[in-house]
Enzyme design. Structure first.
Site, PDB file in Angstrom:
ATOM      1  N   CYS A  72      93.267  48.657  72.426  1.00  0.00           N
ATOM      2  CA  CYS A  72      93.557  49.383  73.663  1.00  0.00           C
ATOM      3  C   CYS A  72      94.538  50.496  73.312  1.00  0.00           C
ATOM      4  O   CYS A  72      94.724  50.797  72.133  1.00  0.00           O
ATOM      5  CB  CYS A  72      94.112  48.438  74.738  1.00  0.00           C
ATOM      6  SG  CYS A  72      95.689  47.696  74.318  1.00  0.00           S
ATOM      7  N   THR A  73      95.175  51.096  74.293  1.00  0.00           N
ATOM      8  CA  THR A  73      96.015  52.266  74.022  1.00  0.00           C
ATOM      9  C   THR A  73      97.275  51.921  73.227  1.00  0.00           C
ATOM     10  O   THR A  73      97.554  52.533  72.201  1.00  0.00           O
ATOM     11  CB  THR A  73      96.415  52.947  75.345  1.00  0.00           C
ATOM     12  OG1 THR A  73      95.222  53.164  76.101  1.00  0.00           O
ATOM     13  CG2 THR A  73      97.099  54.274  75.101  1.00  0.00           C
TER      14      THR A  73
END
Ligand code: ZN
Ligand code: ZN
Length: 346
Positions: free
Chosen positions: A199-200
């Protein structure tokens, strides 16, 4: 008794911040660890950080802590030592925001929440202590060469659309809580493969990795520090970059280019584009991808209907906006469901 909340007006606090001459360092960090009494932990933390003139937003829950804070430069070392004095936080990676002016926060807010990342999991047997293995950038690259590896993107669809890792699977849902069971079902045939989640910044995929183990997957990994950390490491260590396109981040820039490729298209004309924007019609505010030519042609609006609206006097626009629940307005190409809704409303 110690003061556990700020008692000065927002306006006054903001003024004080802008009068400060000292540079502030903005960092984010999170850690999953069991906190028996989040309220007591919160109060204790508030006293410690307040003394160091830390500002920002922190969430505390039974499952851990998630923070985004700014610290006066001269207090930074003390701040680090204070944080590391909590054994589960000792040695924690602090992500420094590179182009932040340190003026994002003017007050310290620490809130107790049920979870640091809302996940919709009610199963008491779910255990965040049992999570996947971290992979760093180098290990990530190596592992993704293996044909028995599946890479899973745990971000929102609009983030995936403008940039993602090679061969990554998209979980086409609007919310993280829907994504978790959906990911387990989509990968049901791959229980014995290596599953890498990313994810980020790492906080979502770390939880997702625990969820996949909970659902019976065996070889689950998650990318340490997420895309942000990966991009830095790839540059630093001159590794091959397997991320294509832009990393969508929630700030004014709405995205940071990691490779030169543009992998998405303008939602209006279909030409290559990867700039997210919010529709200039305030009653719409749809998040969508728009190329420069279309931005000019439609005055930053998502449709002719919205363009017509912004040409009206402000008073009339206000009347039109009344009673519209914008909710989470995001252009979803897989469902196209927002378009009809938009047209009905206007
Ligand atoms: Zn266009
Ligand atoms: Zn619009």
């Amino acid at each position: 008794m110690a003061i556990l909340h700020n008692r000065v007006s927002q306006e006054e606090l903001k003024k004080r911040l802008f009068e400060e001459t000292e540079f502030r360092i903005t960092v984010s960090f999170y850690q999953y660890f069991f906190i028996e009494d989040p309220k007591a932990f919160r109060d204790n933390l508030y006293v410690g950080l307040n003394e160091l003139r830390v500002f920002g937003r922190i969430y505390v829950a039974n499952e851990g802590i998630n923070a985004q804070v700014s610290i006066p430069e001269s207090n930074f070392e003390q701040f680090r030592q204070y944080l590391y004095s909590f054994p589960p936080l000792d040695g924690l990676r602090l992500n420094v925001a590179v182009d932040d002016d340190g003026k994002s926060f003017w007050v310290l807010k620490i809130k107790v929440r049920e979870k640091i990342v809302a996940d919709g999991i009610n199963d008491p047997d779910f255990d965040m202590a049992n999570r996947g293995k971290y992979v760093n950038a180098e290990a990530f690259n190596r592992l993704t060469e293996d044909p028995d590896t599946v890479v899973v993107d745990m971000r929102n669809h609009y983030e995936y659309e403008v940039g993602h890792f090679e061969n990554a699977i998209e979980i086409p849902s609007d919310t993280f809580r829907e994504q978790l069971p959906m990911a387990a079902e989509m990968l049901a045939e791959n229980k014995d493969k290596n599953i890498i989640m990313y994810c980020t910044g790492g906080i979502r995929c770390e939880k997702a990795s625990a969820y996949m183990l909970h659902r019976g997957f065996k070889n689950v990994f998650h990318l340490e520090g997420g895309i942000i950390h990966y991009a830095n490491k790839v540059k630093e260590q001159q590794l091959p970059n397997k991320f294509h396109g832009k990393n969508f981040v929630f700030d004014e820039r709405l995205g940071e280019r990691i490779s030169d490729e543009i992998i998405s298209k303008c939602h209006q004309c279909g030409e290559p584009a990867d700039t997210h924007t919010n529709c200039k019609n305030e009653g719409c505010h749809l998040l969508f991808i728009q190329c420069e030519a279309c931005a000019e042609k439609h005055a930053g609006c998502c449709s002719q209907a919205c363009h017509d609206v912004i040409l009206l006097p402000e008073e009339e626009q206000k009347i039109l906006r009344k009673g519209i629940d914008k909710g989470r307005m995001v252009f979803n190409k897989s469902r196209q469901r927002l378009r009809p809704r938009l047209n009905e409303e206007i």
